[in-house]
Design a protein around this motif. Structure first.
Motif, PDB file in Angstrom:
ATOM      1  N   SER A   2       0.827  -1.168   0.054  1.00 22.57           N
ATOM      2  CA  SER A   2       0.177  -0.003  -0.100  1.00 22.57           C
ATOM      3  C   SER A   2       0.952   1.289   0.061  1.00 22.57           C
ATOM      4  N   ASN A   3       2.065   1.090   0.570  1.00 21.92           N
ATOM      5  CA  ASN A   3       2.841   2.338   0.530  1.00 21.92           C
ATOM      6  C   ASN A   3       3.416   2.439  -0.863  1.00 21.92           C
ATOM      7  N   LEU A   4       3.728   1.477  -1.494  1.00 27.07           N
ATOM      8  CA  LEU A   4       4.353   1.621  -2.866  1.00 27.07           C
ATOM      9  C   LEU A   4       3.266   2.184  -3.728  1.00 27.07           C
ATOM     10  N   SER A  23      12.101   6.699   8.321  1.00 29.50           N
ATOM     11  CA  SER A  23      10.617   6.503   8.096  1.00 29.50           C
ATOM     12  C   SER A  23      10.835   4.977   7.508  1.00 29.50           C
ATOM     13  N   HIS A  24       9.820   4.270   7.631  1.00 28.23           N
ATOM     14  CA  HIS A  24       9.830   2.942   7.090  1.00 28.23           C
ATOM     15  C   HIS A  24       9.860   2.830   5.587  1.00 28.23           C
ATOM     16  N   ILE A  25       9.634   3.704   4.922  1.00 31.33           N
ATOM     17  CA  ILE A  25       9.443   3.684   3.300  1.00 31.33           C
ATOM     18  C   ILE A  25      11.079   3.618   3.080  1.00 31.33           C
ATOM     19  N   ALA A  28      13.169   0.199   5.296  1.00 30.81           N
ATOM     20  CA  ALA A  28      12.669  -1.382   5.415  1.00 30.81           C
ATOM     21  C   ALA A  28      11.724  -1.688   4.104  1.00 30.81           C
ATOM     22  N   GLU A  29      11.818  -1.008   3.032  1.00 31.22           N
ATOM     23  CA  GLU A  29      11.091  -1.257   1.890  1.00 31.22           C
ATOM     24  C   GLU A  29      11.765  -1.191   0.622  1.00 31.22           C
ATOM     25  N   LEU A  30      13.183  -1.441   0.804  1.00 29.79           N
ATOM     26  CA  LEU A  30      14.047  -1.662  -0.339  1.00 29.79           C
ATOM     27  C   LEU A  30      14.109  -0.762  -1.408  1.00 29.79           C
ATOM     28  N   MET A  76       4.508  11.663   5.909  1.00 28.03           N
ATOM     29  CA  MET A  76       4.677  11.561   7.411  1.00 28.03           C
ATOM     30  C   MET A  76       4.206  10.118   7.796  1.00 28.03           C
ATOM     31  N   GLU A  77       4.920   9.543   8.852  1.00 24.15           N
ATOM     32  CA  GLU A  77       4.507   8.083   9.549  1.00 24.15           C
ATOM     33  C   GLU A  77       4.035   8.349  10.974  1.00 24.15           C
ATOM     34  N   THR A  78       2.753   7.767  11.337  1.00 22.05           N
ATOM     35  CA  THR A  78       2.529   7.816  12.467  1.00 22.05           C
ATOM     36  C   THR A  78       1.373   6.501  12.729  1.00 22.05           C
ATOM     37  N   HIS A  80       5.120   5.866  14.633  1.00 22.20           N
ATOM     38  CA  HIS A  80       6.415   5.823  13.912  1.00 22.20           C
ATOM     39  C   HIS A  80       7.237   4.602  14.426  1.00 22.20           C
ATOM     40  N   ASN A  81       7.609   3.786  13.615  1.00 20.16           N
ATOM     41  CA  ASN A  81       8.103   2.405  13.824  1.00 20.16           C
ATOM     42  C   ASN A  81       9.436   2.460  14.342  1.00 20.16           C
ATOM     43  N   ALA A  82      10.308   3.064  13.493  1.00 21.77           N
ATOM     44  CA  ALA A  82      11.764   3.185  14.032  1.00 21.77           C
ATOM     45  C   ALA A  82      11.886   4.055  15.407  1.00 21.77           C
ATOM     46  N   ILE A 109      -0.150  10.102   4.499  1.00 23.77           N
ATOM     47  CA  ILE A 109       0.383   9.483   5.620  1.00 23.77           C
ATOM     48  C   ILE A 109       0.527   8.193   5.758  1.00 23.77           C
ATOM     49  N   ASP A 110       1.696   7.559   6.105  1.00 21.95           N
ATOM     50  CA  ASP A 110       1.656   6.296   6.364  1.00 21.95           C
ATOM     51  C   ASP A 110       1.216   5.975   7.876  1.00 21.95           C
ATOM     52  N   GLY A 111       0.126   5.524   7.863  1.00 21.86           N
ATOM     53  CA  GLY A 111      -0.596   5.239   9.322  1.00 21.86           C
ATOM     54  C   GLY A 111      -0.727   3.625   9.439  1.00 21.86           C
ATOM     55  N   ALA A 112       0.210   3.086   9.296  1.00 20.14           N
ATOM     56  CA  ALA A 112       0.019   1.652   9.077  1.00 20.14           C
ATOM     57  C   ALA A 112      -0.548   1.244  10.686  1.00 20.14           C
ATOM     58  N   ARG A 113      -0.160   2.176  11.733  1.00 16.00           N
ATOM     59  CA  ARG A 113      -0.551   1.972  13.067  1.00 16.00           C
ATOM     60  C   ARG A 113      -1.445   3.113  13.571  1.00 16.00           C
ATOM     61  N   ILE A 114      -2.268   3.749  12.467  1.00 13.77           N
ATOM     62  CA  ILE A 114      -2.943   5.062  12.614  1.00 13.77           C
ATOM     63  C   ILE A 114      -3.960   4.872  14.025  1.00 13.77           C
ATOM     64  N   PHE A 137      -3.267   2.140   5.783  1.00 16.78           N
ATOM     65  CA  PHE A 137      -3.171   1.870   7.136  1.00 16.78           C
ATOM     66  C   PHE A 137      -3.345   0.272   7.127  1.00 16.78           C
ATOM     67  N   CYS A 138      -2.863  -0.357   7.874  1.00 14.14           N
ATOM     68  CA  CYS A 138      -2.859  -1.732   7.982  1.00 14.14           C
ATOM     69  C   CYS A 138      -4.000  -2.473   9.104  1.00 14.14           C
ATOM     70  N   VAL A 139      -4.614  -3.359   8.459  1.00 12.58           N
ATOM     71  CA  VAL A 139      -5.668  -4.068   9.244  1.00 12.58           C
ATOM     72  C   VAL A 139      -4.974  -5.173  10.316  1.00 12.58           C
ATOM     73  N   SER A 140      -3.751  -5.651   9.699  1.00  7.08           N
ATOM     74  CA  SER A 140      -2.747  -6.825  10.487  1.00  7.08           C
ATOM     75  C   SER A 140      -2.296  -5.856  11.696  1.00  7.08           C
ATOM     76  N   LYS A 141      -1.186  -6.423  11.938  1.00  8.17           N
ATOM     77  CA  LYS A 141      -0.241  -5.555  13.097  1.00  8.17           C
ATOM     78  C   LYS A 141      -1.372  -5.746  14.382  1.00  8.17           C
ATOM     79  N   GLY A 142      -1.529  -4.434  15.155  1.00 14.38           N
ATOM     80  CA  GLY A 142      -2.424  -4.605  16.556  1.00 14.38           C
ATOM     81  C   GLY A 142      -3.814  -4.842  15.971  1.00 14.38           C
ATOM     82  N   GLY A 148      -3.290  -7.563   5.160  1.00 14.92           N
ATOM     83  CA  GLY A 148      -4.274  -6.516   4.524  1.00 14.92           C
ATOM     84  C   GLY A 148      -3.846  -5.194   4.901  1.00 14.92           C
ATOM     85  N   SER A 149      -3.713  -4.286   3.980  1.00 14.35           N
ATOM     86  CA  SER A 149      -3.537  -2.802   4.348  1.00 14.35           C
ATOM     87  C   SER A 149      -4.471  -2.081   3.460  1.00 14.35           C
ATOM     88  N   LEU A 150      -5.066  -0.652   3.422  1.00 12.78           N
ATOM     89  CA  LEU A 150      -5.863  -0.017   2.769  1.00 12.78           C
ATOM     90  C   LEU A 150      -5.301   1.243   2.418  1.00 12.78           C
TER      91      LEU A 150
END
Ligand code: PLP
Length: 290
Positions: A2-4, A23-25, A28-30, A76-78, A80-82, A109-114, A137-142, A148-150
């Motif tokens: 989803s980020n890509l 930031s994760h992009i 950690a995203e090669l 922006m990422e929130t 923030h993983n790192a 906004i990379d809101g993987a964990r928004i 944002f991700c529906v996986s993780k927490g 899945g991400s949206l």
């Protein structure tokens, strides 16, 4: 993905993405931002995941000039993983957005964990999402879905994103079962996230009591606990192996840092077990160093 796909859908080929440097992009995203989206990027200095506004002011440029690229996107990422699950303050996000708008640059906004960020701020994900044009944002993780991400944005943007999803091989005709788990995640898992933040805090407090250099519990805002094992003299990878032997799965996230994550399956008993295991491994270190 989803980020890509968000990058691809925003990409103004050759434009520059301004993003906080850890930031994760970027980490950690090669290099998808450059390798696949063909965008240049500039990692800006930041504090707890929040890019320095001064650096943003200096580097944001609406248009290409004779010797500099124009800014295609601000990212922006929130949480923030790192930065150990740090939450971007809404006032900071608003300032970034205003600067970007003043230069007619879109914000993603990379809101993987928004939803974790929203829980920590005591607000809704919508209030955070307002500060960007698009959000992933991700529906996986927490939120516990298996996958899945949206991506959220205008209809025009999400249509473009659908095209790029197909381009990178993400089109699926059998997405129903995956979407079903995602719906359960959104409907039933958001409300309980504060529990994970509580267990993370309990973990950090326990580890801090073993050795104060490991983590400052005051910096633990959400469900990630970044722990330094430098003072033990043993690298994080070794710690990970020792902890696994004691029934605790924890990943090394840097040479001297472990990243613990709390989630739906980790309650007080599991946290206390992890603290006990950590104390045990810390003792081995003390024995071996004499
Ligand atoms: C901030 C951030 N964005 C995006 C992702 C990517 O998520 P996934 O692992 O589901 O591809 C992660 C994963 O850890 C992340 O931390």
């Amino acid at each position: 993905m989803s980020n890509l796909v968000s990058l691809l859908a925003h990409a103004d080929r050759g434009g520059e993405v301004l993003v906080e440097g850890t930031s994760h992009i970027l980490t950690a995203e090669l290099g998808g931002v450059a390798n696949l989206a063909a965008m240049f990027y500039r990692g800006l200095p930041g504090k707890r995941g929040a890019m320095e506004l001064e650096a943003l002011r200096e580097h944001i440029r609406p248009r290409i000039s004779r010797n500099q690229l124009g800014t295609a996107l601000v990212w922006m990422e929130t949480t923030h993983n790192a930065a150990g699950g740090a939450v971007l303050p809404l006032a900071h996000m608003a300032e970034v957005q205003t600067l970007a708008r003043d230069h007619a640059v879109p914000v993603h906004i990379d809101g993987a964990r928004i939803f974790n960020a929203a829980a920590a701020l005591g607000t809704s994900a919508q209030e955070i999402a307002k500060h960007g044009d698009t959000v992933s944002f991700c529906v996986s993780k927490g939120l516990s879905a298996p996958v899945g991400s949206l991506i959220c944005g205008t209809r025009e943007f999400t249509e473009r994103a659908r095209g790029f999803r197909r381009m990178v091989g993400g089109n699926m005709r059998q997405a129903g079962p995956i979407a079903a788990a995602g719906i359960v995640a959104i409907e039933n898992m958001v409300e309980r996230l504060p529990e994970d933040h509580g267990t993370a805090k309990r973990l950090a407090t326990g580890l801090h009591a073993i050795d104060a250099s490991t983590v400052d519990p005051a910096t633990v805002e959400t469900n990630l606990v970044r722990v330094s094992v430098r003072a033990s003299g043993r690298k994080a990878a070794e710690w990970s192996t020792e902890m696994k032997q004691r029934g605790v799965l924890v990943s090394p996230c840097a040479t001297w840092d472990l990243r613990f994550v709390t989630h739906r399956h980790i309650g007080g008993a599991e946290v206390d077990h992890a603290i006990g295991a950590f104390a045990d491994v810390w003792k081995i270190k003390s024995r071996s160093s004499g």
